[in-house]
Design a protein around this motif. Structure first.
Motif, PDB file in Angstrom:
ATOM      1  N   ARG A  67       2.076 -46.624  23.010  1.00 17.26           N
ATOM      2  CA  ARG A  67       3.316 -46.256  23.703  1.00 17.26           C
ATOM      3  C   ARG A  67       4.082 -47.486  24.185  1.00 17.26           C
ATOM      4  O   ARG A  67       4.518 -47.559  25.322  1.00 17.26           O
ATOM      5  CB  ARG A  67       3.023 -45.308  24.850  1.00 17.26           C
ATOM      6  N   SER A  68       4.220 -48.418  23.299  1.00 17.06           N
ATOM      7  CA  SER A  68       4.868 -49.678  23.638  1.00 17.06           C
ATOM      8  C   SER A  68       6.382 -49.555  23.556  1.00 17.06           C
ATOM      9  O   SER A  68       6.922 -48.899  22.666  1.00 17.06           O
ATOM     10  CB  SER A  68       4.399 -50.766  22.670  1.00 17.06           C
ATOM     11  N   HIS A  69       7.035 -50.205  24.507  1.00 14.88           N
ATOM     12  CA  HIS A  69       8.499 -50.263  24.531  1.00 14.88           C
ATOM     13  C   HIS A  69       8.994 -51.703  24.460  1.00 14.88           C
ATOM     14  O   HIS A  69      10.151 -51.971  24.730  1.00 14.88           O
ATOM     15  CB  HIS A  69       9.043 -49.582  25.795  1.00 14.88           C
ATOM     16  N   ALA A  70       8.104 -52.609  24.103  1.00 16.76           N
ATOM     17  CA  ALA A  70       8.474 -54.017  23.975  1.00 16.76           C
ATOM     18  C   ALA A  70       9.380 -54.174  22.750  1.00 16.76           C
ATOM     19  O   ALA A  70       9.424 -53.300  21.879  1.00 16.76           O
ATOM     20  CB  ALA A  70       7.223 -54.875  23.819  1.00 16.76           C
ATOM     21  N   LEU A  72      10.742 -54.731  19.250  1.00 10.90           N
ATOM     22  CA  LEU A  72      10.087 -54.460  17.974  1.00 10.90           C
ATOM     23  C   LEU A  72       9.888 -55.720  17.132  1.00 10.90           C
ATOM     24  O   LEU A  72       8.876 -55.853  16.449  1.00 10.90           O
ATOM     25  CB  LEU A  72      10.919 -53.432  17.200  1.00 10.90           C
ATOM     26  N   GLY A  73      10.831 -56.669  17.203  1.00 15.53           N
ATOM     27  CA  GLY A  73      10.783 -57.853  16.352  1.00 15.53           C
ATOM     28  C   GLY A  73       9.515 -58.673  16.512  1.00 15.53           C
ATOM     29  O   GLY A  73       8.845 -58.992  15.526  1.00 15.53           O
ATOM     30  N   GLY A  74       9.165 -59.020  17.740  1.00 16.13           N
ATOM     31  CA  GLY A  74       7.969 -59.825  17.986  1.00 16.13           C
ATOM     32  C   GLY A  74       6.700 -59.096  17.585  1.00 16.13           C
ATOM     33  O   GLY A  74       5.788 -59.688  17.003  1.00 16.13           O
ATOM     34  N   GLN A  75       6.657 -57.805  17.888  1.00 14.09           N
ATOM     35  CA  GLN A  75       5.479 -57.019  17.511  1.00 14.09           C
ATOM     36  C   GLN A  75       5.344 -56.934  15.988  1.00 14.09           C
ATOM     37  O   GLN A  75       4.241 -57.042  15.451  1.00 14.09           O
ATOM     38  CB  GLN A  75       5.561 -55.613  18.102  1.00 14.09           C
ATOM     39  N   THR A  76       6.457 -56.763  15.320  1.00 15.13           N
ATOM     40  CA  THR A  76       6.429 -56.654  13.869  1.00 15.13           C
ATOM     41  C   THR A  76       5.945 -57.953  13.231  1.00 15.13           C
ATOM     42  O   THR A  76       5.142 -57.931  12.288  1.00 15.13           O
ATOM     43  CB  THR A  76       7.816 -56.270  13.324  1.00 15.13           C
ATOM     44  N   LEU A  77       6.406 -59.082  13.749  1.00 11.98           N
ATOM     45  CA  LEU A  77       5.955 -60.377  13.208  1.00 11.98           C
ATOM     46  C   LEU A  77       4.465 -60.591  13.442  1.00 11.98           C
ATOM     47  O   LEU A  77       3.748 -61.037  12.535  1.00 11.98           O
ATOM     48  CB  LEU A  77       6.761 -61.516  13.833  1.00 11.98           C
ATOM     49  N   ARG A  78       3.984 -60.286  14.648  1.00 11.58           N
ATOM     50  CA  ARG A  78       2.545 -60.430  14.940  1.00 11.58           C
ATOM     51  C   ARG A  78       1.727 -59.485  14.056  1.00 11.58           C
ATOM     52  O   ARG A  78       0.672 -59.853  13.535  1.00 11.58           O
ATOM     53  CB  ARG A  78       2.270 -60.186  16.419  1.00 11.58           C
ATOM     54  N   ARG A 125      -4.653 -54.184  20.107  1.00 12.72           N
ATOM     55  CA  ARG A 125      -4.817 -54.049  21.556  1.00 12.72           C
ATOM     56  C   ARG A 125      -4.499 -55.339  22.307  1.00 12.72           C
ATOM     57  O   ARG A 125      -3.850 -55.313  23.344  1.00 12.72           O
ATOM     58  CB  ARG A 125      -6.228 -53.590  21.889  1.00 12.72           C
ATOM     59  N   TRP A 126      -4.968 -56.475  21.801  1.00 15.68           N
ATOM     60  CA  TRP A 126      -4.863 -57.701  22.588  1.00 15.68           C
ATOM     61  C   TRP A 126      -3.800 -58.683  22.113  1.00 15.68           C
ATOM     62  O   TRP A 126      -3.530 -59.670  22.797  1.00 15.68           O
ATOM     63  CB  TRP A 126      -6.223 -58.387  22.668  1.00 15.68           C
ATOM     64  N   ILE A 127      -3.187 -58.427  20.969  1.00 23.25           N
ATOM     65  CA  ILE A 127      -2.158 -59.349  20.482  1.00 23.25           C
ATOM     66  C   ILE A 127      -0.834 -58.633  20.216  1.00 23.25           C
ATOM     67  O   ILE A 127       0.180 -58.962  20.806  1.00 23.25           O
ATOM     68  CB  ILE A 127      -2.638 -60.113  19.224  1.00 23.25           C
ATOM     69  N   VAL A 128      -0.833 -57.652  19.325  1.00 18.00           N
ATOM     70  CA  VAL A 128       0.426 -56.997  18.944  1.00 18.00           C
ATOM     71  C   VAL A 128       1.020 -56.205  20.105  1.00 18.00           C
ATOM     72  O   VAL A 128       2.194 -56.332  20.418  1.00 18.00           O
ATOM     73  CB  VAL A 128       0.230 -56.090  17.711  1.00 18.00           C
ATOM     74  N   PHE A 129       0.210 -55.376  20.742  1.00 16.88           N
ATOM     75  CA  PHE A 129       0.692 -54.547  21.849  1.00 16.88           C
ATOM     76  C   PHE A 129       0.132 -55.042  23.184  1.00 16.88           C
ATOM     77  O   PHE A 129      -0.242 -54.257  24.050  1.00 16.88           O
ATOM     78  CB  PHE A 129       0.327 -53.078  21.623  1.00 16.88           C
TER      79      PHE A 129
END
Length: 147
Positions: A67-70, A72-78, A125-129
């Motif tokens: 349920r992340s709202h961060a 999207l760009g940074g999460q997608t790259l990671r 759990r510990w990097i992307v989100f």
């Protein structure tokens, strides 16, 4: 009535297991269709199944599980970096390696899937989100939802 699990299992792990069980079935279905239905080479079938499952897995885990709202760009790259490492180590290394040794391709994919499941859960759990704390929802304002 639901009861707590008898061992300390983070809710995100239970959600991950359900989502990724489903996406792994999608992976195997696409692999089987590509290989048996269309006669494509095994590496092509594995790649098509892998990309389908991981794209769907990212969207479902981001929305339903973490349920992340961060942004999207940074999460997608990671996530893309993790998927690349995962692909090289588990899919090509373990999965294709076992198939090259004569292990049936469904079984080799299943064995590689066990290693990739553990790796990808840890990365999610510990990097992307990493913005999401276990057991809480993000406090970021979203359209149509109160803070």
């Amino acid at each position: 009535m639901t009861r707590p699990l008898p061992v300390a299992v983070p809710p995100s792990f239970a959600g991950y297991a359900v989502i990724n069980g489903f996406t792994f079935a999608v992976d195997l279905a696409v692999l089987t269709l590509a290989r048996t239905g269309f006669g494509l080479p095994l590496p092509v079938g594995v790649t098509l199944g892998y990309l389908s499952a991981f794209g769907l897995g990212f969207a479902l885990n981001r929305t339903l599980n973490f349920r992340s709202h961060a942004p999207l760009g940074g999460q997608t790259l990671r996530y893309a970096a993790a998927v690349g490492v995962n692909y090289l180590v588990f899919i090509l290394g373990v999965g294709a390696g076992l198939a090259a040794l004569g292990v049936e391709y469904h079984l080799s994919r299943l064995l590689a899937g066990i290693g990739e499941a553990v790796f990808m859960y840890c990365v999610l759990r510990w990097i992307v989100f990493a913005d999401v704390r276990e057991g809480t929802r993000s406090t970021a304002a979203t359209r149509g939802q109160p803070r």
